[in-house]
Every structure is written in structure tokens, then in C-alpha cells.
Design a protein around this motif. Sequence first.
Motif, mmCIF file in Angstrom:
data_model
loop_
_atom_site.group_PDB
_atom_site.id
_atom_site.type_symbol
_atom_site.label_atom_id
_atom_site.label_comp_id
_atom_site.label_asym_id
_atom_site.label_seq_id
_atom_site.Cartn_x
_atom_site.Cartn_y
_atom_site.Cartn_z
ATOM 1 N N GLY A 130 0.815 -1.213 0.000
ATOM 2 C CA GLY A 130 0.000 0.000 0.000
ATOM 3 C C GLY A 130 0.845 1.257 0.000
ATOM 4 N N ASN A 131 1.919 1.265 0.800
ATOM 5 C CA ASN A 131 2.792 2.438 0.849
ATOM 6 C C ASN A 131 3.515 2.657 -0.475
ATOM 7 O OD1 ASN A 131 2.125 3.175 3.425
ATOM 8 N ND2 ASN A 131 3.814 2.065 4.388
ATOM 9 N N LYS A 185 3.190 6.039 -2.631
ATOM 10 C CA LYS A 185 4.381 6.800 -3.013
ATOM 11 C C LYS A 185 4.457 6.965 -4.527
ATOM 12 C CE LYS A 185 9.295 7.265 -2.121
ATOM 13 N NZ LYS A 185 9.200 8.702 -2.234
ATOM 14 N N ALA A 186 4.158 5.912 -5.270
ATOM 15 C CA ALA A 186 4.169 6.005 -6.739
ATOM 16 C C ALA A 186 3.133 7.026 -7.213
ATOM 17 C CB ALA A 186 3.900 4.638 -7.355
#
Length: 152
Positions: free
Chosen positions: A2-3, A7-8
Motif C-alpha cells: 500500500g505504501n 508513493k508512486a
Amino acid sequence: MGNALKKAWEDYVSPLIKRPARVQVAALCYKGNGSDKKVLLVTSRDTGRWILPKGWPIDGKDAPSAAMQEAWEEAGVSEGEVSRKAIGQFSYEKKMDTGGIEICETSIFAVNVKKLEDSFPEAAERERKWVTPTEAANMVQEPELQAILEEL
């Protein structure tokens, strides 16, 4: 995972699809000096909130001249001395006629008002009011504009 997706999105995808801010000019109309200084605010046509006269750049006019044109159309300022350099800027969200919302970066030009008319293009659509800079800061909604008014 998920992170990594977040971030993307924040670092790569969102900047690609974000629209740049639209540019506007505003006239900070004033009279007097020091503790006698007053600022002229007008109401917006759609929501009735208190604002500075402002609008889109005008073909054939530089930014200070466009700000002076907005001061005439929206507030009835027929004569004034406009600053050649912006005294600050603020951003706000503008509701467009299409229903969308655009971020506007607005450059502010000071206008020392010499003559005010009662009959002007948008007189029937707006109210106008002379107030102290502190009162003006309390009446407008944009934090960056509030800070500029508090420093006058």
C-alpha cells in the motif's frame, strides 16, 4: 504494498495529471495612509463573499493595467495610481462555469484610489465597502490574502 502504491501515486502519477494553477490579477484598492488607511472590498457575484476586484489577464494589457481594469469593472475605480510591481500573491479555488474547480494564483497590485464612480459595469451585481486593513483581513477567506492585509 500500500505504501509503495501511495508513493508512486504521489511522486509520479499525480504530478503528471495535475493541472497547473491558472493565473489571475487582483487590485488591492486603498485610500489614506497609516491608521487612516482603508481598503475597498467587493462581493463576488456567485457566493457574495468579500473579495478584491480580480480577474483573468487581458490581451493587450500588462498585469497592472489588467488589475486596474478589474478595479473599474468590479468596484468603480475610475482613477487611481497602480503599482507597477505586484505587492504579493495568493491562491484560491475558483468554481468554474463548467462545474469544475481550478486553482488560481493571483498577483496583487496596489491601487491608490483617486476617484470612485457610482455607475460602473458590475454595480448592480456587487456590493462594495471601505474597511480598515484589519477588518478586510477578517472578511476575506483566503489565508495568504489575510496575511497580506494584516501587514498593510
